[in-house]
Design a protein around this motif. Structure first.
Motif, PDB file in Angstrom:
ATOM      1  N   GLN A 130      -5.764  -7.080   6.369  1.00 34.59           N
ATOM      2  CA  GLN A 130      -4.568  -7.892   6.241  1.00 34.59           C
ATOM      3  C   GLN A 130      -3.412  -7.202   5.554  1.00 34.59           C
ATOM      4  O   GLN A 130      -2.292  -7.708   5.550  1.00 34.59           O
ATOM      5  CB  GLN A 130      -4.866  -9.218   5.507  1.00 34.59           C
ATOM      6  CG  GLN A 130      -5.079  -9.093   3.990  1.00 34.59           C
ATOM      7  CD  GLN A 130      -6.526  -9.005   3.633  1.00 34.59           C
ATOM      8  OE1 GLN A 130      -7.259  -8.201   4.185  1.00 34.59           O
ATOM      9  NE2 GLN A 130      -6.952  -9.835   2.681  1.00 34.59           N
ATOM     10  N   LEU A 131      -3.654  -6.059   4.960  1.00 33.48           N
ATOM     11  CA  LEU A 131      -2.593  -5.345   4.265  1.00 33.48           C
ATOM     12  C   LEU A 131      -2.521  -3.925   4.796  1.00 33.48           C
ATOM     13  O   LEU A 131      -3.540  -3.232   4.847  1.00 33.48           O
ATOM     14  CB  LEU A 131      -2.869  -5.332   2.756  1.00 33.48           C
ATOM     15  CG  LEU A 131      -1.772  -4.796   1.851  1.00 33.48           C
ATOM     16  CD1 LEU A 131      -0.508  -5.632   1.986  1.00 33.48           C
ATOM     17  CD2 LEU A 131      -2.256  -4.786   0.410  1.00 33.48           C
ATOM     18  N   TRP A 132      -1.297  -3.483   5.156  1.00 31.92           N
ATOM     19  CA  TRP A 132      -1.111  -2.174   5.779  1.00 31.92           C
ATOM     20  C   TRP A 132      -0.048  -1.359   5.058  1.00 31.92           C
ATOM     21  O   TRP A 132       0.943  -1.908   4.555  1.00 31.92           O
ATOM     22  CB  TRP A 132      -0.687  -2.358   7.244  1.00 31.92           C
ATOM     23  CG  TRP A 132      -1.778  -2.887   8.110  1.00 31.92           C
ATOM     24  CD1 TRP A 132      -2.190  -4.188   8.225  1.00 31.92           C
ATOM     25  CD2 TRP A 132      -2.621  -2.121   8.971  1.00 31.92           C
ATOM     26  NE1 TRP A 132      -3.239  -4.275   9.110  1.00 31.92           N
ATOM     27  CE2 TRP A 132      -3.522  -3.022   9.595  1.00 31.92           C
ATOM     28  CE3 TRP A 132      -2.710  -0.773   9.303  1.00 31.92           C
ATOM     29  CZ2 TRP A 132      -4.496  -2.612  10.500  1.00 31.92           C
ATOM     30  CZ3 TRP A 132      -3.668  -0.365  10.216  1.00 31.92           C
ATOM     31  CH2 TRP A 132      -4.553  -1.285  10.806  1.00 31.92           C
ATOM     32  N   GLY A 133      -0.269  -0.052   5.037  1.00 29.66           N
ATOM     33  CA  GLY A 133       0.741   0.838   4.506  1.00 29.66           C
ATOM     34  C   GLY A 133       1.824   1.114   5.534  1.00 29.66           C
ATOM     35  O   GLY A 133       1.720   0.704   6.701  1.00 29.66           O
ATOM     36  N   LEU A 152       0.857  -1.174   0.000  1.00 31.92           N
ATOM     37  CA  LEU A 152       0.000   0.000   0.000  1.00 31.92           C
ATOM     38  C   LEU A 152       0.897   1.228   0.000  1.00 31.92           C
ATOM     39  O   LEU A 152       1.761   1.374   0.868  1.00 31.92           O
ATOM     40  CB  LEU A 152      -0.909   0.022   1.222  1.00 31.92           C
ATOM     41  CG  LEU A 152      -1.985  -1.055   1.288  1.00 31.92           C
ATOM     42  CD1 LEU A 152      -2.829  -0.866   2.541  1.00 31.92           C
ATOM     43  CD2 LEU A 152      -2.860  -1.035   0.047  1.00 31.92           C
ATOM     44  N   VAL A 153       0.691   2.078  -0.959  1.00 29.43           N
ATOM     45  CA  VAL A 153       1.507   3.274  -1.096  1.00 29.43           C
ATOM     46  C   VAL A 153       0.690   4.465  -0.618  1.00 29.43           C
ATOM     47  O   VAL A 153      -0.361   4.772  -1.195  1.00 29.43           O
ATOM     48  CB  VAL A 153       1.941   3.476  -2.553  1.00 29.43           C
ATOM     49  CG1 VAL A 153       2.791   4.732  -2.677  1.00 29.43           C
ATOM     50  CG2 VAL A 153       2.713   2.242  -3.042  1.00 29.43           C
ATOM     51  N   GLU A 154       1.173   5.119   0.422  1.00 23.07           N
ATOM     52  CA  GLU A 154       0.482   6.272   0.990  1.00 23.07           C
ATOM     53  C   GLU A 154       1.210   7.541   0.588  1.00 23.07           C
ATOM     54  O   GLU A 154       2.431   7.554   0.437  1.00 23.07           O
ATOM     55  CB  GLU A 154       0.433   6.153   2.513  1.00 23.07           C
ATOM     56  CG  GLU A 154      -0.323   4.939   3.005  1.00 23.07           C
ATOM     57  CD  GLU A 154       0.023   4.583   4.428  1.00 23.07           C
ATOM     58  OE1 GLU A 154      -0.699   3.772   5.025  1.00 23.07           O
ATOM     59  OE2 GLU A 154       1.023   5.096   4.938  1.00 23.07           O
ATOM     60  N   SER A 155       0.461   8.615   0.490  1.00 21.51           N
ATOM     61  CA  SER A 155       1.062   9.906   0.171  1.00 21.51           C
ATOM     62  C   SER A 155       0.187  11.022   0.698  1.00 21.51           C
ATOM     63  O   SER A 155      -0.995  10.811   0.995  1.00 21.51           O
ATOM     64  CB  SER A 155       1.243  10.053  -1.341  1.00 21.51           C
ATOM     65  OG  SER A 155      -0.001   9.979  -1.989  1.00 21.51           O
ATOM     66  N   VAL A 211       0.860   9.427  13.060  1.00 19.90           N
ATOM     67  CA  VAL A 211       1.177   8.686  11.844  1.00 19.90           C
ATOM     68  C   VAL A 211      -0.109   7.993  11.412  1.00 19.90           C
ATOM     69  O   VAL A 211      -0.731   7.279  12.203  1.00 19.90           O
ATOM     70  CB  VAL A 211       2.288   7.649  12.088  1.00 19.90           C
ATOM     71  CG1 VAL A 211       2.545   6.851  10.813  1.00 19.90           C
ATOM     72  CG2 VAL A 211       3.565   8.338  12.558  1.00 19.90           C
ATOM     73  N   TYR A 212      -0.490   8.255  10.182  1.00 18.64           N
ATOM     74  CA  TYR A 212      -1.727   7.702   9.649  1.00 18.64           C
ATOM     75  C   TYR A 212      -1.407   6.496   8.763  1.00 18.64           C
ATOM     76  O   TYR A 212      -0.535   6.580   7.889  1.00 18.64           O
ATOM     77  CB  TYR A 212      -2.480   8.767   8.842  1.00 18.64           C
ATOM     78  CG  TYR A 212      -3.163   9.767   9.734  1.00 18.64           C
ATOM     79  CD1 TYR A 212      -2.428  10.736  10.415  1.00 18.64           C
ATOM     80  CD2 TYR A 212      -4.547   9.734   9.922  1.00 18.64           C
ATOM     81  CE1 TYR A 212      -3.052  11.639  11.261  1.00 18.64           C
ATOM     82  CE2 TYR A 212      -5.182  10.640  10.757  1.00 18.64           C
ATOM     83  CZ  TYR A 212      -4.427  11.586  11.429  1.00 18.64           C
ATOM     84  OH  TYR A 212      -5.045  12.488  12.265  1.00 18.64           O
ATOM     85  N   TYR A 213      -2.151   5.420   8.995  1.00 22.96           N
ATOM     86  CA  TYR A 213      -1.937   4.170   8.278  1.00 22.96           C
ATOM     87  C   TYR A 213      -3.173   3.808   7.475  1.00 22.96           C
ATOM     88  O   TYR A 213      -4.292   3.842   7.977  1.00 22.96           O
ATOM     89  CB  TYR A 213      -1.651   3.028   9.256  1.00 22.96           C
ATOM     90  CG  TYR A 213      -0.409   3.199  10.074  1.00 22.96           C
ATOM     91  CD1 TYR A 213      -0.440   3.863  11.299  1.00 22.96           C
ATOM     92  CD2 TYR A 213       0.809   2.696   9.635  1.00 22.96           C
ATOM     93  CE1 TYR A 213       0.707   4.015  12.066  1.00 22.96           C
ATOM     94  CE2 TYR A 213       1.957   2.850  10.387  1.00 22.96           C
ATOM     95  CZ  TYR A 213       1.896   3.510  11.600  1.00 22.96           C
ATOM     96  OH  TYR A 213       3.037   3.662  12.355  1.00 22.96           O
ATOM     97  N   CYS A 214      -2.939   3.439   6.239  1.00 18.96           N
ATOM     98  CA  CYS A 214      -3.994   2.886   5.408  1.00 18.96           C
ATOM     99  C   CYS A 214      -4.007   1.379   5.580  1.00 18.96           C
ATOM    100  O   CYS A 214      -2.946   0.757   5.724  1.00 18.96           O
ATOM    101  CB  CYS A 214      -3.727   3.262   3.949  1.00 18.96           C
ATOM    102  SG  CYS A 214      -4.896   2.579   2.782  1.00 18.96           S
ATOM    103  N   ALA A 215      -5.190   0.794   5.548  1.00 13.24           N
ATOM    104  CA  ALA A 215      -5.315  -0.656   5.677  1.00 13.24           C
ATOM    105  C   ALA A 215      -6.379  -1.157   4.713  1.00 13.24           C
ATOM    106  O   ALA A 215      -7.364  -0.461   4.449  1.00 13.24           O
ATOM    107  CB  ALA A 215      -5.684  -1.026   7.110  1.00 13.24           C
TER     108      ALA A 215
END
Length: 127
Positions: free
Chosen positions: A115-118, A4-7, A93-97
């Motif tokens: 199950q998938l995290w940035g 996961l690509v965060e921006s 810190v913000y995480y996408c999941a």
């Protein structure tokens, strides 16, 4: 391996706005639910907002309700978190999941459901 690509994180003054984005590095899932979580220094990671695979349902933590909006553009395979009226206590810190291949109609707020995290993106709100 899909990532996961965060921006979009950064520094903003109190009362300002930021939009952060999240996209899987590859179109691995036919559909997926998504959520945003955050971790503040000294605290456990907490749920912020979630959206179902179709975008028809969203759910927010009470602390951000009315200020944050989660949305998705399935054509671009991207999930967004628009953050308005930011407060210093939103600094985290913000995480996408992502919960892949899931078409539930309700948002799951449990971290274990995803199950998938940035890698996380820092949002800092100055007073």
């Amino acid at each position: 391996q899909v990532q996961l690509v965060e921006s979009g994180g950064g520094l903003v003054q109190a009362g300002g706005s930021l939009r952060i984005s999240c996209a899987p590095s590859a179109r691995t899932f036919n559909s997926y639910a998504a959520g945003w979580f955050r971790r503040t220094t000294g605290k456990e990671r907490e749920f912020v907002a979630g959206i179902t695979w179709s975008g028809s349902n969203t759910f927010y933590a009470d602390s951000v309700k009315g200020r944050f909006t989660i949305s998705r553009d399935n054509a671009k395979n991207t999930v967004y978190l628009q953050m308005n009226s930011l407060k210093p206590e939103d600094t985290a810190v913000y995480y996408c999941a992502v919960r892949g291949d899931y078409r539930g109609i309700y948002v799951d707020t449990r971290q274990t459901a995803y199950q998938l995290w940035g890698q996380g993106t820092q949002v800092t709100v100055s007073s």
